[in-house]
Design an enzyme around this catalytic site. Structure first.
Site, PDB file in Angstrom:
ATOM      1  N   GLY A  13      12.603  29.204  43.325  1.00  0.00           N
ATOM      2  CA  GLY A  13      12.208  29.460  44.356  1.00  0.00           C
ATOM      3  C   GLY A  13      11.632  30.755  44.695  1.00  0.00           C
ATOM      4  N   GLY A  15      10.743  32.102  47.390  1.00  0.00           N
ATOM      5  CA  GLY A  15      10.807  32.507  49.038  1.00  0.00           C
ATOM      6  C   GLY A  15      11.567  33.981  49.146  1.00  0.00           C
ATOM      7  CG  PHE A  16      11.985  35.622  52.989  1.00  0.00           C
ATOM      8  CD1 PHE A  16      11.295  37.078  52.899  1.00  0.00           C
ATOM      9  CD2 PHE A  16      11.630  34.929  53.748  1.00  0.00           C
ATOM     10  CE1 PHE A  16      10.351  37.121  53.837  1.00  0.00           C
ATOM     11  CE2 PHE A  16      10.522  34.731  54.704  1.00  0.00           C
ATOM     12  CZ  PHE A  16       9.826  36.018  54.657  1.00  0.00           C
ATOM     13  CB  VAL A  81      13.712  22.382  39.994  1.00  0.00           C
ATOM     14  CG1 VAL A  81      15.097  21.828  39.466  1.00  0.00           C
ATOM     15  CG2 VAL A  81      13.530  23.662  39.505  1.00  0.00           C
ATOM     16  CD  GLU A 179       7.557  34.290  67.048  1.00  0.00           C
ATOM     17  OE1 GLU A 179       8.344  35.126  66.972  1.00  0.00           O
ATOM     18  OE2 GLU A 179       7.508  33.461  66.122  1.00  0.00           O
ATOM     19  CB  ALA A 334      13.248  36.156  56.642  1.00  0.00           C
TER      20      ALA A 334
END
Length: 443
Positions: A13, A15-16, A81, A179, A334
């Protein structure tokens, strides 16, 4: 491993969480293999701005190989994976290319940061008519749907059908939903108001549907009230205490205490609830760890899997046990993944050096949500801000966490230009109108 061979770390991964783990370990005496199904790191907090034309896709994403191009001990693999063998310390990988065969990857330490996706609460068929904005591909699809709706309204002669094209429903009033609603309202009332001749974009209805009794339930009630006021000034209609029970190509059906209500709309965006990556269930199956209703696997206080101290999981896909063994659910944001990625890298480094590491502890620095131009709310460790000051804080924090100096500079310039002109440079429909099933149905 052969004597003297470097320690092999597999990070699943980009990501963050996974990115931070790899970044923190690249100076350690280890060999890192970073595996992801995409070749880029996506800054998910800003994908809604891609969906509303404020930013381009390349401005919220950064190639993983470019991040590690100077780190010879980091290898990036474009693969998925498909299985874990924790006892033999092996991963089963499915390459992205169709003509390649599956392969295995051996490791000494495993770090899994698979993230999460939106949950449709058992109604997966709704995804076809109510896409989310968590992925880059979906954000571009939403942008096409929003802009195509205005184009369809321009050529629609029937008043009722035109009204449906100009109605936008966002399901879920968390930060993403708020948002999105604010951005669509600003687009209709500012950016597009002079672009059309037969239709008035300012007549667009933006409905924000929430099952709870207020928007932004993770914020204090006072900030929720301020957010509601800001949304209403933009022309958004918050509809709280309404549970979505049906979505089709023509409308959204919500349930109220007095019965059901049908909201006519041709564009629906989903921003309600998440479920953990399917990798969490795979890890639970092979390790014996428990899963919660959101599909998150339970890890030990040091973020390792029970019985497998060399296998770690982090981010949205886990819940962490405290010292008494009770699972603690952390927010799926995050900062949690970033802190956990840094922590796991420290654990690996400490173990290689023979040092102990204390249990993971999340430091909550607060919540931020932007509503529109110069309007936001912020809850920063008890300091509650709203309006312009909160918006400036929101801008600074998001620019700080963006990956890549070029992206930070370009996004800052985009935002500055948009603030001055109220324009949006990325208002492109990147597929033909005929590829939108809503448009085909209307012919």
């Amino acid at each position: 491993m052969a004597a003297g061979a470097p320690h092999r770390v597999a990070v699943v991964g980009g990501g963050f969480g996974g990115l931070q783990a790899a970044l923190r370990l690249r100076r350690a005496p280890v060999e890192i293999t970073l595996i992801d199904r995409r070749n880029f790191h996506l800054f998910q907090p800003l994908t809604y701005q891609v969906a509303t034309g404020a930013l381009s896709a390349s401005e919220v994403a950064y190639p993983l190989r470019a991040i590690f191009k100077s780190d010879r001990n980091v290898r990036v693999l474009l693969a998925a994976v498909s299985g874990f063998d924790l006892d033999r310390r092996r991963l089963e990988l499915e390459p992205v290319a169709a003509d390649q065969t599956a392969q295995t990857l051996s490791y000494d330490t495993l770090i899994v940061a698979g993230g999460s996706s939106y949950s449709y609460f058992g109604h997966d068929d709704w995804a076809a008519v109510a896409p989310e904005v968590k992925s880059l591909e979906s954000a571009l699809d939403v942008r096409r749907r929003i802009l195509s709706a205005f184009e369809a309204a321009e050529t629609e002669a029937d008043d009722a059908r035109r009204s449906a094209w100009l109605s936008f429903v966002i399901v879920g009033a968390g930060p993403t939903g708020v948002e999105m609603a604010g951005q669509i309202a600003e687009m209709a009332r500012n950016t597009l108001r002079r672009d059309f001749r037969m239709v008035d974009p300012e007549a667009a209805r933006v409905l924000l549907v929430e099952a709870a009794d207020r928007v932004l339930t993770a914020f204090p009630p006072s900030l929720s009230a301020k957010a509601t006021e800001s949304l209403e000034r933009l022309g958004v209609t918050p509809l709280v205490n309404r549970t979505v029970v049906g979505i089709d190509a023509e409308a959204v059906t919500v349930e109220l205490p007095t019965g059901e209500e049908r909201l006519s709309a041709r564009t629906v965006i989903w921003a309600a609830g998440v479920t953990a990556s399917g990798l969490a269930a795979q890890l639970a199956s092979v390790s014996g760890a428990s899963l919660d209703r959101a599909g998150r696997v339970t890890v030990r206080p040091d973020l390792s899997l029970p019985g497998y101290p060399d296998a770690f999981a982090l981010g949205d896909m886990v819940r962490v046990s405290d010292r008494d063994g009770r699972p603690v659910e952390l927010p799926g944001v995050a900062p949690v993944a970033i802190q956990q990625g840094k922590y796991v890298a420290k654990v690996v480094g400490d173990r290689l050096a023979g040092r102990p590491t204390a249990a993971f502890r999340y430091h909550d620095r607060g919540n931020l949500a932007t509503i529109g131009r110069a309007s936001a709310v912020a809850d920063l460790r008890g300091l509650r801000l709203s309006g312009l000051l909160a918006w400036v804080v929101w801008l600074f924090v998001h620019l700080w966490y963006l990956v890549g100096f070029q992206n930070r500079l370009v996004v800052f310039i985009r935002w500055l230009f948009s603030f001055i002109t109220r324009g949006r440079a990325a208002r492109l429909i990147t597929a033909t109108a005929g590829s939108d099933p809503r448009l085909r149905e209307s012919r």
